[in-house]
Scaffold this active site. Structure first.
Site, PDB file in Angstrom:
ATOM      1  N   HIS A   1       0.809  -1.214   0.000  1.00  0.00           N
ATOM      2  CA  HIS A   1       0.000   0.000   0.000  1.00  0.00           C
ATOM      3  C   HIS A   1       0.845   1.268   0.000  1.00  0.00           C
ATOM      4  CE1 HIS A   1       1.280  -0.365   4.125  1.00  0.00           C
ATOM      5  NE2 HIS A   1       0.954   0.907   4.294  1.00  0.00           N
TER       6      HIS A   1
ATOM      7  N   HIS B   1       1.745   6.868  -0.837  1.00  0.00           N
ATOM      8  CA  HIS B   1       0.867   6.093   0.039  1.00  0.00           C
ATOM      9  C   HIS B   1      -0.479   5.928  -0.670  1.00  0.00           C
ATOM     10  CE1 HIS B   1      -1.201   4.632   3.607  1.00  0.00           C
ATOM     11  NE2 HIS B   1      -0.032   4.585   4.230  1.00  0.00           N
TER      12      HIS B   1
END
Lengths: 85, 148
Positions: free
Chosen positions: B57, B72
């Site tokens: 992620h 992110h």
């Protein structure tokens, strides 16, 4: 050399908010502060890049160190941040 | 100066619009954010350099000058433990800016109840060092901001 050995308890490890708070606190110090985990050379606790790249996970133990007068109070604060759940 | 590219296609909305104070208050650092197109796609390297950290992620690329950029993908997506993300590179790889790193589906992240908004952060940069920030529609690999 003053140091604190703490286990990181946050679910996300020393990432995201705990990492940002940790570094924001460390940069206030007028002396060098390092953070290390077992088997990995110490990195600057004042660098968010270094702290995120250190990739400390929940349950891992780190050593936070500084060699300066007045380091104890800062190390206590950093240890509290790192060990907060 | 470092030109930082948009890692995903979508709408550049600025870091302050991210629904997570860790990013919106620039606690991690200055940068920008993209509300991604809701279709499966590749997230690319924002700069050329080495992938020093690769989670499903989130990833960090560090350039030859030592500057690191964090990408992110989504908010609280660490909780997904990689589900729905496919790695297209390996930690330690050297990548060109714009090279694919992760394949993901922003629509699936949203369907799971999380924001897919993608934060792009200049790590250890001072607030005034990020400028020329693009707003509005961007493609993956388009210029997003300059790091002076």
């Amino acid at each position: 050399m003053a140091e604190r050995k703490v286990t990181v308890m946050s679910e996300v490890g020393l990432h995201a908010r705990p990492a940002a708070t940790f570094v924001q606190t460390a940069v206030q110090a007028p002396f060098d502060v390092t953070v290390a985990k077992f088997g990995v050379p110490p990195v600057s606790a004042k660098s968010i890049l270094s702290v995120l790249a250190l990739d400390v996970r929940q349950g891992e133990t780190i050593v936070i160190s500084a060699d300066a007068d007045g380091a104890d109070e800062l190390l206590d604060r950093l240890a509290a941040i790192a060990s907060a759940p | 100066m470092t030109t930082v590219l948009a890692p995903v296609a979508g709408t550049a909305i600025g870091l302050a619009a991210v629904p997570d104070p860790v990013f919106s208050q620039a606690m991690v650092g200055p940068g920008s954010a993209i509300d991604p197109q809701r279709e499966p796609g590749q997230a690319v390297a924002p700069i050329s350099g080495t992938i020093v950290k690769l989670h499903a992620h989130a990833y960090i690329v560090v350039g030859e000058d030592g500057r690191g950029v964090l990408v992110h993908l989504g908010i609280d997506t660490v909780q997904l433990k990689g589900e729905g993300f496919r790695l297209l590179a390996v930690e330690g790889d050297r990548v060109r800016a714009g090279q694919p790193v992760v394949f993901w589906d922003p629509a699936a992240v949203e369907a799971g109840g999380r924001s897919p908004i993608c934060s792009v952060v200049a790590l250890d940069a001072a607030a005034g060092e990020v400028n020329g920030e693009v707003r509005g529609g961007v493609g993956a690999g388009d210029e997003l901001f300059e790091w002076s």
